[in-house]
Design a protein around this motif. Structure first.
Motif, PDB file in Angstrom:
ATOM      1  N   ILE A 154      24.364 -38.126  -0.808  1.00  0.00           N
ATOM      2  CA  ILE A 154      23.633 -37.958  -2.065  1.00  0.00           C
ATOM      3  C   ILE A 154      22.132 -38.173  -1.882  1.00  0.00           C
ATOM      4  CG2 ILE A 154      23.316 -38.858  -4.403  1.00  0.00           C
ATOM      5  CD1 ILE A 154      26.278 -39.564  -4.427  1.00  0.00           C
ATOM      6  N   LEU A 155      21.767 -39.219  -1.153  1.00  0.00           N
ATOM      7  CA  LEU A 155      20.354 -39.598  -1.047  1.00  0.00           C
ATOM      8  C   LEU A 155      19.676 -39.110   0.223  1.00  0.00           C
ATOM      9  CD1 LEU A 155      20.516 -43.279  -2.362  1.00  0.00           C
ATOM     10  CD2 LEU A 155      20.202 -41.154  -3.657  1.00  0.00           C
ATOM     11  N   GLY A 156      20.460 -38.708   1.226  1.00  0.00           N
ATOM     12  CA  GLY A 156      19.866 -38.248   2.477  1.00  0.00           C
ATOM     13  C   GLY A 156      19.655 -39.384   3.455  1.00  0.00           C
ATOM     14  N   LYS A 157      19.089 -39.063   4.611  1.00  0.00           N
ATOM     15  CA  LYS A 157      18.868 -40.053   5.666  1.00  0.00           C
ATOM     16  C   LYS A 157      17.758 -41.023   5.259  1.00  0.00           C
ATOM     17  CE  LYS A 157      20.252 -37.008   9.486  1.00  0.00           C
ATOM     18  NZ  LYS A 157      19.824 -36.361  10.742  1.00  0.00           N
ATOM     19  N   PRO A 158      17.895 -42.293   5.648  1.00  0.00           N
ATOM     20  CA  PRO A 158      16.837 -43.269   5.327  1.00  0.00           C
ATOM     21  C   PRO A 158      15.553 -42.969   6.092  1.00  0.00           C
ATOM     22  CG  PRO A 158      18.472 -44.235   6.790  1.00  0.00           C
ATOM     23  CD  PRO A 158      19.017 -42.900   6.372  1.00  0.00           C
ATOM     24  N   LEU A 159      14.449 -43.466   5.567  1.00  0.00           N
ATOM     25  CA  LEU A 159      13.141 -43.253   6.174  1.00  0.00           C
ATOM     26  C   LEU A 159      12.605 -44.566   6.737  1.00  0.00           C
ATOM     27  CD1 LEU A 159      11.515 -41.057   3.365  1.00  0.00           C
ATOM     28  CD2 LEU A 159      12.430 -40.249   5.546  1.00  0.00           C
ATOM     29  N   LYS A 160      11.822 -44.473   7.813  1.00  0.00           N
ATOM     30  CA  LYS A 160      11.178 -45.642   8.391  1.00  0.00           C
ATOM     31  C   LYS A 160      10.037 -46.092   7.479  1.00  0.00           C
ATOM     32  CE  LYS A 160      11.967 -44.406  13.250  1.00  0.00           C
ATOM     33  NZ  LYS A 160      11.295 -44.138  14.542  1.00  0.00           N
ATOM     34  N   THR A 161       9.685 -47.371   7.581  1.00  0.00           N
ATOM     35  CA  THR A 161       8.540 -47.881   6.833  1.00  0.00           C
ATOM     36  C   THR A 161       7.273 -47.131   7.217  1.00  0.00           C
ATOM     37  OG1 THR A 161       9.575 -50.068   6.758  1.00  0.00           O
ATOM     38  CG2 THR A 161       7.216 -49.962   6.283  1.00  0.00           C
ATOM     39  N   SER A 162       7.169 -46.756   8.499  1.00  0.00           N
ATOM     40  CA  SER A 162       5.985 -46.021   8.973  1.00  0.00           C
ATOM     41  C   SER A 162       5.884 -44.617   8.393  1.00  0.00           C
ATOM     42  CB  SER A 162       6.007 -45.940  10.507  1.00  0.00           C
ATOM     43  OG  SER A 162       7.204 -45.302  10.952  1.00  0.00           O
ATOM     44  N   ARG A 168      11.307 -51.751  -1.513  1.00  0.00           N
ATOM     45  CA  ARG A 168      11.555 -50.318  -1.343  1.00  0.00           C
ATOM     46  C   ARG A 168      12.949 -50.106  -0.757  1.00  0.00           C
ATOM     47  NH1 ARG A 168       7.001 -47.072  -1.898  1.00  0.00           N
ATOM     48  NH2 ARG A 168       4.996 -48.176  -1.859  1.00  0.00           N
ATOM     49  N   GLY A 169      13.580 -48.995  -1.142  1.00  0.00           N
ATOM     50  CA  GLY A 169      14.916 -48.680  -0.659  1.00  0.00           C
ATOM     51  C   GLY A 169      14.892 -47.811   0.579  1.00  0.00           C
ATOM     52  N   ASP A 170      16.024 -47.202   0.883  1.00  0.00           N
ATOM     53  CA  ASP A 170      16.170 -46.384   2.088  1.00  0.00           C
ATOM     54  C   ASP A 170      15.179 -45.226   2.144  1.00  0.00           C
ATOM     55  OD1 ASP A 170      18.134 -48.003   2.976  1.00  0.00           O
ATOM     56  OD2 ASP A 170      19.800 -46.660   2.533  1.00  0.00           O
TER      57      ASP A 170
END
Length: 623
Positions: free
Chosen positions: A9-17, A340-342
């Protein structure tokens, strides 16, 4: 299973960078942050007519044009005022930060509460209005409007949980499509009149009487909903690419010009096409039907109006999480709302906004006229506090051209304060009193949250002399243990001291989201004068347990099969049940994950905190 569904549903998580790549430019920042203000074109004029027509009949259209001109003038003043706010407060927070820093904490809390209430109402009103537009064109959907509105809130929530940049592309195109549709409506209506078309005069019921000042003010109050959303740009400056202030000011300028053109244009067109809006037919849809009939342009305007009204709520989904995150960082809201979330969005703020808005829609049966009475009071209170705060700032600093800047903000404060009084009186019976009662309640809750966080901080803080007495090297150790620490405080030091009494080998372990955070923790840890090594792991995906597991099983920790690892978690115990809601549940989450591993023992080292009242007196004495 839940994690797999979440990723689908939300897709792959993102790095903080990756946060920099999520920021907005003018092209996508404009529709995302202006949808609320642009969409008000669809209902602000209509709400004025609903007040005026029963009283003065056909004369209502001329009065609406007059009031629209006043509202547009107020818009231009706000645009100039908020451009100065963007320059002075580039880190976001808008009216909350301006009021807090220049008028005091109480004014900041009032501004924050007013804005938060307005954002929630933005979602409820926008979605309900969008459903009203579509049910005007397709009457068979009328019985299902609450269900449709609730489902749309869920879809908006999911779209925003997918991240800032992704949601901007999904929600940005319809905003441009709506702008094009209204321009086509205005131009098409003008061309038809130029070619000799004479609109049919509807059968007005006999007017109730002459126009009064109170009725004009009531209509003006309804039309002022066109200005909601103007403040969203100043609240979300950090969401723009660098130079963020330049992009934000450009977006605010373009937004003001678009509202001037669309709102002014539809008011003029309505002055010729005397349609009568009602629950069965919205003003823009009725005008489009008279100009185009039931051809492609009619359905295009109907569809884009419906979509933009739904997506107008997206301005709140951009502004509210950012506002509440700033308030949380200042200790006026639960700290979980600043995380912040994923997908690097403020997930908890998005979920909170969706839940409360859905409850309002269900409670008011998705009725725009019922909800509109609560609308706009909050945002104009925040307008007034923001402009007053900026006026005080210029007078205090006396920087270059401060007289001119103070004059703009002072005039803006005077105008918006007048509008607050007008809306409060004119809309009192329709529900504005609810907001006037709700805001003090929200301020009280913010104060309770703030006092609690200050009390916790005071009890966990290690004072200068206590670094020396916290010498951990004097204690013998016998066993092997890992002590995860979030920061260097009384609770974590207490856990480390205890660990050395039961273990021969102790390792402190922390997970940081950035290198800067790691440097700060290391600097504080070095003051403890201990031989316990500190392992710092960078977690670009904001995970906590996974880096700890990888460390235990890595060669770096020198772990061999058969070893038993004790993980000692430090925590603190609060006095009241609602205090627990203000703190994350990280300890229980870590414990649940670690207990799945047979070679890991989890232990808890609690620190019992004192009641907040002691520190409330301490704060009062400092003032």
């Amino acid at each position: 299973m839940i994690e797999k569904l979440r990723k689908i549903i939300l897709g792959k998580p993102l790095k903080t960078s990756d946060l920099h790549g999520e920021k907005l430019g003018i092209l996508w920042g404009l529709p995302i942050l202006s949808s609320d203000a642009i969409s008000s074109v669809a209902y602000a004029g209509q709400e004025m007519l609903l007040v005026l027509i029963p009283m003065i009949g056909v004369a209502a259209y001329g009065k609406m044009s007059l009031l629209s001109g006043c509202i547009i003038g107020l818009l231009l003043v706000l645009m100039l005022s908020y451009r100065q706010t963007i320059d002075s407060y580039p880190n976001g927070g808008g009216a909350f930060m301006v009021s807090k820093e220049n008028l005091g904490n109480t004014a900041g809390m009032v501004a924050g509460a007013a804005l938060a209430a307005d954002y929630i109402l933005t979602v409820a009103v926008s979605v309900s209005s969008g459903v009203e537009q579509i049910t005007s064109a397709f009457g068979g959907l009328q019985p299902y409007r609450v269900m449709i509105a609730s489902a749309l809130v869920i879809l908006l929530m999911i779209g925003n949980l997918r991240g800032i940049r992704e949601s901007s592309k999904v929600f940005g195109v319809p905003a441009y499509a709506f702008i094009l549709g209204i321009l086509i409506l205005i131009i098409g209506g003008a061309i038809k009149l130029q070619n000799g078309y004479i609109p049919k005069e509807p059968n007005f019921e006999k007017p109730l009487g002459a126009i009064s000042l109170l009725i004009m003010l009531k209509a003006f109050a309804s039309g002022c909903t066109a200005l909601t959303g103007v403040e969203a740009v100043s609240n979300a400056v950090p969401n723009f690419k660098d130079p963020s202030t330049k992009y934000a000011k450009t977006v605010l300028l373009i937004l003001s010009m678009i509202i001037l053109l669309l709102f002014g244009g539809t008011s003029v067109i309505a002055n010729y096409y005397h349609v009568i809006p009602s629950e069965e037919g919205a003003m823009l849809i009725l005008i489009a039907e008279e100009i185009f009939g039931h051809n492609f342009f009619f359905y295009y305007i109907t569809t884009t109006t419906f979509v933009i009204l739904i997506l107008a709520a997206n301005t709140a989904y951009t502004g509210f999480p950012m506002l509440i995150a700033v308030m949380a960082k200042e200790k006026y809201a639960p700290q979980q709302l600043s995380m912040r979330g994923d997908k690097l969005s403020y997930d908890n703020g998005i979920l909170l906004l969706s839940a409360v808005s859905a409850l309002l829609i269900i409670g008011f049966q998705a009725n725009v006229t019922s909800l509109i009475g609560l609308y706009a009071v909050g945002v104009f209170i925040s307008f007034t506090l923001s402009q007053s705060g900026m006026f005080i700032k210029w007078r205090r600093e006396r920087s270059k051209n401060w007289h001119f800047k103070a004059a703009i903000n002072g005039f803006g404060a005077l105008l918006t304060a007048t509008v607050v009084v007008i809306i409060s009186i004119a809309k009192f019976e329709e529900g504005s009193w609810i907001i006037l009662i709700l805001i003090p309640i929200l301020v009280f809750l913010q104060m309770k949250v703030y006092v609690h966080y200050v009390a916790v901080k005071e009890q966990l803080k290690i004072k200068g002399s206590e670094y020396e007495t916290a010498d951990l090297s004097k204690l013998e150790y016998h066993n092997k243990i890992i002590v995860p620490i979030e920061s260097v405080n009384v609770a974590s030091v207490r856990a480390l001291r205890y660990a050395k009494t039961i273990c021969e080998e102790v390792t402190a372990f922390t997970v940081v989201m950035s290198e800067e955070e790691g440097k700060i923790i290391l600097e504080k840890y070095n003051k403890l004068n201990t031989d316990i090594p500190l392992v710092i792991k960078l977690s670009p995906y904001r995970k906590v347990v996974e880096p700890l597991i990888r460390f235990i099983e890595s060669a770096e920790y020198d772990h061999t099969p058969g070893d038993m690892i004790t993980v000692l978690l430090s925590s603190f115990v609060v006095r009241k049940w609602w205090h627990a809601l203000l703190h994350g549940n990280t300890r229980k989450y870590i414990e649940k994950k670690l207990l799945k591993h047979k070679h890991i023992v989890v232990s808890n080292m609690p620190l019992q905190l004192k009641d907040d009242h002691y520190f409330q007196k301490h704060l009062a004495s400092k003032r």
